[in-house]
Scaffold this motif. Structure first.
Motif, PDB file in Angstrom:
ATOM      1  N   ILE A  30       0.837  -1.210   0.000  1.00  0.00           N
ATOM      2  CA  ILE A  30       0.000   0.000   0.000  1.00  0.00           C
ATOM      3  C   ILE A  30       0.873   1.261   0.000  1.00  0.00           C
ATOM      4  O   ILE A  30       0.619   2.213  -0.750  1.00  0.00           O
ATOM      5  CB  ILE A  30      -0.944  -0.021   1.230  1.00  0.00           C
ATOM      6  N   ARG A  52      13.011  -0.427   5.360  1.00  0.00           N
ATOM      7  CA  ARG A  52      14.337  -1.010   5.594  1.00  0.00           C
ATOM      8  C   ARG A  52      15.050  -1.334   4.280  1.00  0.00           C
ATOM      9  O   ARG A  52      16.265  -1.261   4.199  1.00  0.00           O
ATOM     10  CB  ARG A  52      14.205  -2.286   6.441  1.00  0.00           C
ATOM     11  N   GLY A 102       4.152   2.126   6.974  1.00  0.00           N
ATOM     12  CA  GLY A 102       5.008   1.060   7.512  1.00  0.00           C
ATOM     13  C   GLY A 102       4.262   0.358   8.637  1.00  0.00           C
ATOM     14  O   GLY A 102       3.731   1.023   9.532  1.00  0.00           O
ATOM     15  N   GLY A 103       4.193  -0.949   8.574  1.00  0.00           N
ATOM     16  CA  GLY A 103       3.496  -1.671   9.638  1.00  0.00           C
ATOM     17  C   GLY A 103       3.523  -3.158   9.350  1.00  0.00           C
ATOM     18  O   GLY A 103       3.773  -3.568   8.228  1.00  0.00           O
ATOM     19  N   TYR A 104       3.306  -3.949  10.397  1.00  0.00           N
ATOM     20  CA  TYR A 104       3.177  -5.383  10.165  1.00  0.00           C
ATOM     21  C   TYR A 104       2.334  -6.041  11.251  1.00  0.00           C
ATOM     22  O   TYR A 104       2.040  -5.426  12.286  1.00  0.00           O
ATOM     23  CB  TYR A 104       4.551  -6.053  10.022  1.00  0.00           C
ATOM     24  N   TYR A 195      -9.353  -3.500   4.340  1.00  0.00           N
ATOM     25  CA  TYR A 195      -9.701  -4.911   4.591  1.00  0.00           C
ATOM     26  C   TYR A 195      -8.522  -5.722   4.058  1.00  0.00           C
ATOM     27  O   TYR A 195      -7.487  -5.158   3.664  1.00  0.00           O
ATOM     28  CB  TYR A 195     -11.003  -5.205   3.837  1.00  0.00           C
ATOM     29  N   THR A 197      -5.810  -7.107   1.955  1.00  0.00           N
ATOM     30  CA  THR A 197      -5.249  -6.493   0.752  1.00  0.00           C
ATOM     31  C   THR A 197      -4.057  -7.330   0.299  1.00  0.00           C
ATOM     32  O   THR A 197      -3.226  -7.734   1.126  1.00  0.00           O
ATOM     33  CB  THR A 197      -4.809  -5.038   1.054  1.00  0.00           C
ATOM     34  N   THR A 199      -0.827  -8.030  -0.508  1.00  0.00           N
ATOM     35  CA  THR A 199       0.522  -7.460  -0.414  1.00  0.00           C
ATOM     36  C   THR A 199       1.447  -8.486   0.260  1.00  0.00           C
ATOM     37  O   THR A 199       1.005  -9.566   0.658  1.00  0.00           O
ATOM     38  CB  THR A 199       0.530  -6.183   0.469  1.00  0.00           C
ATOM     39  N   PHE A 201       2.388  -8.329   3.096  1.00  0.00           N
ATOM     40  CA  PHE A 201       1.967  -8.382   4.504  1.00  0.00           C
ATOM     41  C   PHE A 201       1.817  -9.819   5.008  1.00  0.00           C
ATOM     42  O   PHE A 201       2.268 -10.165   6.099  1.00  0.00           O
ATOM     43  CB  PHE A 201       0.638  -7.621   4.614  1.00  0.00           C
ATOM     44  N   PHE A 202       1.188 -10.675   4.172  1.00  0.00           N
ATOM     45  CA  PHE A 202       0.833 -12.028   4.640  1.00  0.00           C
ATOM     46  C   PHE A 202       2.044 -12.947   4.751  1.00  0.00           C
ATOM     47  O   PHE A 202       2.030 -13.885   5.536  1.00  0.00           O
ATOM     48  CB  PHE A 202      -0.257 -12.630   3.740  1.00  0.00           C
ATOM     49  N   ARG A 204       4.746 -12.252   6.095  1.00  0.00           N
ATOM     50  CA  ARG A 204       5.255 -12.047   7.452  1.00  0.00           C
ATOM     51  C   ARG A 204       4.167 -12.350   8.495  1.00  0.00           C
ATOM     52  O   ARG A 204       4.447 -12.943   9.530  1.00  0.00           O
ATOM     53  CB  ARG A 204       5.703 -10.582   7.574  1.00  0.00           C
TER      54      ARG A 204
END
Ligand SMILES: NC(=O)c1ccc[n+]([C@@H]2O[C@H](COP(=O)([O-])OP(=O)(O)OC[C@H]3O[C@@H](n4cnc5c(N)ncnc54)[C@H](OP(=O)(O)O)[C@@H]3O)[C@@H](O)[C@H]2O)c1
Length: 270
Positions: A30, A52, A102-104, A195, A197, A199, A201-202, A204
């Protein structure tokens, strides 16, 4: 250095410094889509991109039609936040946009999450986001906007994503309250609540495969477009997409004990 400070800036209310946009999490997902969309819509003098992965940030320099400053920082580290604050003090920019993307997360049983991640989610999703908001505010002026990527998880407790959802509830509450405080200064804060998305993200968040049911998966480009649309309106939060809006409405109407039961049943979890 002095030359930078006397640059003539059209449309900037502070009248000093370069008009800049800052995007964290700009190396993928995103945040990357938002970083890519900023030049055409806002034409900043410079775009600062933070994550990073320095190589991915440097690739944006080639891709985008505005000067890009790649800042390869781990935002869970205090020295990274201090370095960004020092850079702001040195450059004295006119910060028009800060996007905290930035987020996880980690989808696992709470006590099974490694201590490093338990602290890491708090440090990145909450601490870094909060301190970056605080760091840019002296450089914001009328018309500046801070965009914080929260989640629909902000609206309900999420078993097996307990801490992640709690960090996003924090982001939503913080954004709305600080936005209200800043109204007199005409500086806006917008929380975006996506919701599921598609990326990285999954990779990690769901390494253990705990989450198995995805009723809908949005495109990060769609989330970015809806974010830009909401940035033009006077909303303090936005929930992009029909399924996301429907879920949000249900979490407002139904008892959260029932919402959690439905989520666990969907995911075949106890
Ligand atoms: N995907 C979803 O379903 C979903 C739904 C709702 C909300 N969100 C939220 O949307 C935001 C963006 O996530 P995404 O879905 O786009 O996932 P993503 O593709 O994994 O992007 C996460 C970004 O955060 C950066 N990041 C991670 N750890 C960092 C650290 N320690 N220091 C600095 N940067 C770091 C990553 O870059 P590096 O790895 O290069 O550091 C990357 O640019 C997150 O806040 C997430 O919680 C996602």
């Amino acid at each position: 250095m002095a030359q930078k400070r006397i640059a003539i800036v059209t449309g900037a209310s502070s009248g000093i410094g370069k008009r800049i946009a800052i995007v964290t999490g700009a190396s993928s997902g995103i945040g990357k889509r938002i970083a890519e969309g900023i030049p055409a819509r806002y034409d900043p003098d410079e775009l600062w991109v933070i994550a990073r992965s320095g190589d991915k940030l440097r690739a944006l320099k080639e891709e985008l039609p505005v000067p890009v400053r790649a800042l390869p920082y781990d935002l869970t580290k205090q020295e990274s936040l201090s370095a960004i604050a020092a850079l702001l003090a040195e450059e004295q920019p006119d910060v028009r946009i800060l996007v905290n993307a930035g987020g996880y997360g980690k989808f696992e049983r709470f006590e099974a999450i490694a201590e490093e991640d338990t602290a890491g989610m708090l440090d990145l999703n909450c601490r870094a986001l909060t301190l970056l908001m605080r760091a840019v505010l002296p450089y914001c002026s009328a018309g500046s906007i801070i965009v914080n990527i929260a989640s629909v998880a902000a609206f309900q407790p999420v078993p097996y994503g307990a801490e992640y959802a709690a960090t996003k509830a924090y982001v939503l509450a913080l954004s709305r309250a600080v936005g209200r405080e800043l109204r007199s200064k005409k500086v806006r804060v917008l929380a975006v609540c996506p919701y599921w998305t598609k990326t990285d993200f999954f990779g990690r968040a769901n390494k253990e495969g705990v989450i198995t049911h995805f009723d809908c998966m949005y495109d990060p480009a769609f989330i970015a477009r809806k974010t830009f649309a909401a940035m033009k309106k006077k909303r303090d939060y936005v929930v992009p997409g029909f399924v996301a809006k429907a879920t949000h409405a249900l979490t407002k109407l139904l008892p959260h004990s029932f919402v959690m039961r439905v989520f666990l049943a969907q995911q075949k979890l106890k």
